[in-house]
Design a protein around this motif. Structure first.
Motif, PDB file in Angstrom:
ATOM      1  N   VAL A  14      54.993 -59.537  77.623  1.00 23.63           N
ATOM      2  CA  VAL A  14      55.833 -60.578  76.238  1.00 23.63           C
ATOM      3  C   VAL A  14      55.450 -60.139  75.110  1.00 23.63           C
ATOM      4  O   VAL A  14      54.843 -58.704  74.550  1.00 23.63           O
ATOM      5  CB  VAL A  14      54.938 -61.556  76.308  1.00 23.63           C
ATOM      6  CG1 VAL A  14      55.809 -62.307  74.968  1.00 23.63           C
ATOM      7  CG2 VAL A  14      55.811 -62.496  77.752  1.00 23.63           C
ATOM      8  N   VAL A  15      56.849 -58.979  74.599  1.00 24.39           N
ATOM      9  CA  VAL A  15      56.864 -58.250  72.813  1.00 24.39           C
ATOM     10  C   VAL A  15      57.037 -59.439  72.088  1.00 24.39           C
ATOM     11  O   VAL A  15      58.263 -59.733  72.076  1.00 24.39           O
ATOM     12  CB  VAL A  15      57.304 -57.420  73.110  1.00 24.39           C
ATOM     13  CG1 VAL A  15      57.166 -56.066  71.996  1.00 24.39           C
ATOM     14  CG2 VAL A  15      57.444 -56.184  74.493  1.00 24.39           C
ATOM     15  N   ILE A  90      54.609 -55.605  62.321  1.00 25.47           N
ATOM     16  CA  ILE A  90      53.508 -55.681  63.330  1.00 25.47           C
ATOM     17  C   ILE A  90      54.045 -55.914  64.994  1.00 25.47           C
ATOM     18  O   ILE A  90      55.542 -56.599  65.178  1.00 25.47           O
ATOM     19  CB  ILE A  90      52.625 -57.290  63.227  1.00 25.47           C
ATOM     20  CG1 ILE A  90      51.173 -57.691  64.075  1.00 25.47           C
ATOM     21  CG2 ILE A  90      53.118 -58.098  63.269  1.00 25.47           C
ATOM     22  CD1 ILE A  90      50.185 -58.203  63.685  1.00 25.47           C
ATOM     23  N   VAL A  91      53.621 -55.339  66.035  1.00 25.62           N
ATOM     24  CA  VAL A  91      54.268 -55.284  67.202  1.00 25.62           C
ATOM     25  C   VAL A  91      52.645 -55.848  68.253  1.00 25.62           C
ATOM     26  O   VAL A  91      51.170 -55.651  68.009  1.00 25.62           O
ATOM     27  CB  VAL A  91      54.124 -53.979  67.637  1.00 25.62           C
ATOM     28  CG1 VAL A  91      54.506 -54.184  69.346  1.00 25.62           C
ATOM     29  CG2 VAL A  91      55.498 -53.533  67.256  1.00 25.62           C
ATOM     30  N   ILE A  92      52.711 -57.001  68.825  1.00 19.51           N
ATOM     31  CA  ILE A  92      52.149 -57.720  69.852  1.00 19.51           C
ATOM     32  C   ILE A  92      53.015 -57.505  71.378  1.00 19.51           C
ATOM     33  O   ILE A  92      53.610 -57.673  70.790  1.00 19.51           O
ATOM     34  CB  ILE A  92      52.036 -59.036  69.229  1.00 19.51           C
ATOM     35  CG1 ILE A  92      50.808 -59.197  67.892  1.00 19.51           C
ATOM     36  CG2 ILE A  92      50.854 -59.567  70.127  1.00 19.51           C
ATOM     37  CD1 ILE A  92      52.451 -59.802  66.662  1.00 19.51           C
ATOM     38  N   SER A  93      52.070 -56.628  72.308  1.00 21.50           N
ATOM     39  CA  SER A  93      52.507 -57.286  73.593  1.00 21.50           C
ATOM     40  C   SER A  93      51.328 -58.042  74.555  1.00 21.50           C
ATOM     41  O   SER A  93      50.289 -57.645  74.188  1.00 21.50           O
ATOM     42  CB  SER A  93      52.899 -55.652  74.210  1.00 21.50           C
ATOM     43  OG  SER A  93      52.038 -55.291  73.891  1.00 21.50           O
ATOM     44  N   VAL A  94      51.613 -58.391  75.265  1.00 20.03           N
ATOM     45  CA  VAL A  94      50.574 -59.253  76.489  1.00 20.03           C
ATOM     46  C   VAL A  94      51.457 -59.099  77.694  1.00 20.03           C
ATOM     47  O   VAL A  94      52.197 -58.946  78.340  1.00 20.03           O
ATOM     48  CB  VAL A  94      50.423 -61.041  75.797  1.00 20.03           C
ATOM     49  CG1 VAL A  94      49.293 -61.264  76.730  1.00 20.03           C
ATOM     50  CG2 VAL A  94      50.488 -61.175  74.694  1.00 20.03           C
ATOM     51  N   GLN A  95      49.965 -58.812  78.276  1.00 17.43           N
ATOM     52  CA  GLN A  95      50.387 -58.406  80.149  1.00 17.43           C
ATOM     53  C   GLN A  95      50.707 -59.871  80.531  1.00 17.43           C
ATOM     54  O   GLN A  95      50.119 -60.658  79.748  1.00 17.43           O
ATOM     55  CB  GLN A  95      49.641 -57.693  80.762  1.00 17.43           C
ATOM     56  CG  GLN A  95      48.751 -56.529  80.117  1.00 17.43           C
ATOM     57  CD  GLN A  95      47.267 -55.427  81.024  1.00 17.43           C
ATOM     58  OE1 GLN A  95      46.786 -56.600  80.842  1.00 17.43           O
ATOM     59  NE2 GLN A  95      47.058 -54.720  80.966  1.00 17.43           N
ATOM     60  N   ILE A  96      51.586 -60.043  80.979  1.00 19.91           N
ATOM     61  CA  ILE A  96      51.647 -61.403  82.306  1.00 19.91           C
ATOM     62  C   ILE A  96      51.921 -60.778  83.587  1.00 19.91           C
ATOM     63  O   ILE A  96      52.807 -59.829  84.004  1.00 19.91           O
ATOM     64  CB  ILE A  96      53.509 -61.606  81.524  1.00 19.91           C
ATOM     65  CG1 ILE A  96      54.598 -60.606  82.062  1.00 19.91           C
ATOM     66  CG2 ILE A  96      52.892 -62.211  80.651  1.00 19.91           C
ATOM     67  CD1 ILE A  96      55.296 -61.228  82.003  1.00 19.91           C
ATOM     68  N   GLU A  97      51.431 -62.319  84.226  1.00 23.27           N
ATOM     69  CA  GLU A  97      52.168 -62.184  85.550  1.00 23.27           C
ATOM     70  C   GLU A  97      53.307 -63.676  85.424  1.00 23.27           C
ATOM     71  O   GLU A  97      52.506 -64.517  84.714  1.00 23.27           O
ATOM     72  CB  GLU A  97      50.394 -62.375  86.779  1.00 23.27           C
ATOM     73  CG  GLU A  97      49.585 -61.192  86.353  1.00 23.27           C
ATOM     74  CD  GLU A  97      48.651 -62.056  86.550  1.00 23.27           C
ATOM     75  OE1 GLU A  97      48.345 -62.824  87.512  1.00 23.27           O
ATOM     76  OE2 GLU A  97      47.252 -61.066  87.072  1.00 23.27           O
ATOM     77  N   THR A 131      60.454 -61.795  72.699  1.00 24.19           N
ATOM     78  CA  THR A 131      61.501 -61.479  74.309  1.00 24.19           C
ATOM     79  C   THR A 131      60.129 -60.444  75.407  1.00 24.19           C
ATOM     80  O   THR A 131      59.118 -60.830  75.298  1.00 24.19           O
ATOM     81  CB  THR A 131      61.783 -60.467  73.914  1.00 24.19           C
ATOM     82  OG1 THR A 131      63.325 -60.372  74.739  1.00 24.19           O
ATOM     83  CG2 THR A 131      61.597 -58.079  73.364  1.00 24.19           C
ATOM     84  N   ILE A 132      60.604 -60.137  76.664  1.00 19.14           N
ATOM     85  CA  ILE A 132      59.507 -60.382  77.781  1.00 19.14           C
ATOM     86  C   ILE A 132      60.599 -58.962  78.448  1.00 19.14           C
ATOM     87  O   ILE A 132      61.957 -58.658  78.212  1.00 19.14           O
ATOM     88  CB  ILE A 132      59.956 -60.887  78.870  1.00 19.14           C
ATOM     89  CG1 ILE A 132      59.189 -60.691  80.363  1.00 19.14           C
ATOM     90  CG2 ILE A 132      61.084 -61.467  79.276  1.00 19.14           C
ATOM     91  CD1 ILE A 132      58.799 -61.708  80.922  1.00 19.14           C
ATOM     92  N   HIS A 137      52.583 -49.882  75.605  1.00 14.96           N
ATOM     93  CA  HIS A 137      51.621 -50.413  74.233  1.00 14.96           C
ATOM     94  C   HIS A 137      49.926 -49.658  74.534  1.00 14.96           C
ATOM     95  O   HIS A 137      49.706 -50.008  74.887  1.00 14.96           O
ATOM     96  CB  HIS A 137      51.863 -51.913  74.052  1.00 14.96           C
ATOM     97  CG  HIS A 137      52.275 -51.805  72.476  1.00 14.96           C
ATOM     98  ND1 HIS A 137      51.626 -53.202  72.070  1.00 14.96           N
ATOM     99  CD2 HIS A 137      50.981 -51.167  71.834  1.00 14.96           C
ATOM    100  CE1 HIS A 137      51.462 -53.221  70.765  1.00 14.96           C
ATOM    101  NE2 HIS A 137      50.953 -52.360  70.670  1.00 14.96           N
ATOM    102  N   LYS A 138      50.529 -48.587  73.933  1.00 14.68           N
ATOM    103  CA  LYS A 138      48.602 -48.049  74.041  1.00 14.68           C
ATOM    104  C   LYS A 138      47.754 -48.558  72.705  1.00 14.68           C
ATOM    105  O   LYS A 138      48.376 -48.618  71.619  1.00 14.68           O
ATOM    106  CB  LYS A 138      48.105 -46.734  73.506  1.00 14.68           C
ATOM    107  CG  LYS A 138      49.287 -46.524  74.773  1.00 14.68           C
ATOM    108  CD  LYS A 138      48.356 -46.101  76.961  1.00 14.68           C
ATOM    109  CE  LYS A 138      49.372 -45.879  77.420  1.00 14.68           C
ATOM    110  NZ  LYS A 138      48.894 -45.899  79.050  1.00 14.68           N
ATOM    111  N   ASP A 139      46.623 -48.765  72.765  1.00 12.31           N
ATOM    112  CA  ASP A 139      45.545 -48.812  72.256  1.00 12.31           C
ATOM    113  C   ASP A 139      45.552 -47.712  71.389  1.00 12.31           C
ATOM    114  O   ASP A 139      45.197 -48.671  69.900  1.00 12.31           O
ATOM    115  CB  ASP A 139      44.513 -48.897  72.300  1.00 12.31           C
ATOM    116  CG  ASP A 139      43.685 -49.621  73.578  1.00 12.31           C
ATOM    117  OD1 ASP A 139      44.440 -51.075  73.526  1.00 12.31           O
ATOM    118  OD2 ASP A 139      43.066 -49.646  74.233  1.00 12.31           O
TER     119      ASP A 139
END
Length: 299
Positions: A14-15, A90-97, A131-132, A137-139
């Motif tokens: 999710v971005v 600002i860009v935020i991304s989250v790993q999802i299942e 969106t998804i 997206h690296k640290d």
């Protein structure tokens, strides 16, 4: 020694892409206004601090009944979130299942709502999209992928007003339609379908959802909403030559009036120009002072 090459591949996440509105004008003004410079510096520092994964915590989710019933562990995104701030974005991304996307979105939206409210009480507006899709997206801040491009394009071309909207492909994965209470997730309290068809939330919705939180005292809620009201009035009054900016503050004014605040007298009305006042005054602040006169300081 043989060099070990890291395998680079896209990951479905999710971005969210968020942009501060009017950044160029704020910077220009800050060159001759130390207060404005301090404000934008502190705001960017606040956003920069969100690059720490632990900032995306459960503090605002753990009070939600719908989250408690499902188990708070499912809503934890602190160890799944990457965040990169650059200039006014600002860009935020989250790993999802797939099976926990509703929980992930709940925590992300709750945190973004808090960020938006904090910025708006300081007069800073933002706009964005979630969106998804595929992204890297690296640290270290490196971000590439179609999902980032999609979120950026939605923010730029579709969001238009100071709000965060959700993409159609993301909405299709969320728990809609809501037929019974057991279908509800915390994010349902934040999202609305606006008049132009978009689904999302604005910077003020935080106060409507969390007004009954024990840590949100009535006096604090009233004080914060007063700052929001003043930010809208200031924006309306200062946009004489900028119809596009003025329309955004008119949109915010309408959304502010729609806020459902249960305690009477906490949310002050933003009156239209010359509402009940004789004459042809052109400042919203003049009308506001008529209905809510400022207390004069004792000498």
């Amino acid at each position: 020694m043989e060099r070990v090459i890291e395998e680079i591949k896209y990951e479905k996440r999710v971005v969210a892409f968020i942009d501060i509105l009017g950044f160029k004008d704020i910077i220009k003004t800050s060159e001759s206004n130390p207060a404005k410079l301090n404000l934008i510096y502190e705001s960017l520092l606040f956003l920069k601090n969100r690059e720490k994964p632990e900032e995306w915590n459960l503090q605002l989710i753990e009070i939600e009944e719908y989250a408690q019933k499902r188990g708070l562990a499912k809503f934890n995104i602190a160890d799944k979130t990457s965040c990169t701030c650059f200039s006014d974005s600002i860009v935020i991304s989250v790993q999802i299942e797939e099976e926990n996307i509703n929980e992930i979105i709940s925590t992300l939206i709750t945190n973004l709502s808090f960020i938006g409210a904090k910025l708006m009480t300081d007069g800073i507006l933002f706009r964005g999209a979630i969106t998804i899709g595929n992204i890297i997206h690296k640290d270290n801040g490196l971000v590439i992928g179609q999902a980032l491009i999609d979120a950026y394009q939605l923010e730029l071309s579709v969001a238009k007003n100071p709000r965060i909207i959700l993409s159609k492909n993301l909405l299709e994965k969320l728990n809609y339609p809501i037929e019974t209470n057991k279908d509800r997730f915390p994010y349902h309290q934040y999202l609305s379908r606006f008049d132009d068809g978009c689904v999302g939330f604005h910077q003020m919705i935080y106060f409507q959802v969390l007004q009954s939180w024990t840590e949100m005292e009535i006096s604090e809620l009233k004080s914060e909403l007063k700052k929001v009201k003043q930010a809208i009035i200031d924006g309306l009054d200062s946009s004489f030559e900028f119809s596009d900016i003025h329309s955004k503050f008119k949109w915010l004014k309408a959304e502010y009036e729609k806020l459902i605040i249960l305690e009477n007298g906490v949310k002050e009305k933003i009156h239209e120009l010359n509402d009940g006042i004789a004459g042809q005054n052109i400042h919203y602040s003049y009308t506001d002072n008529f209905y809510y006169p400022k207390k004069s300081k004792k000498v």
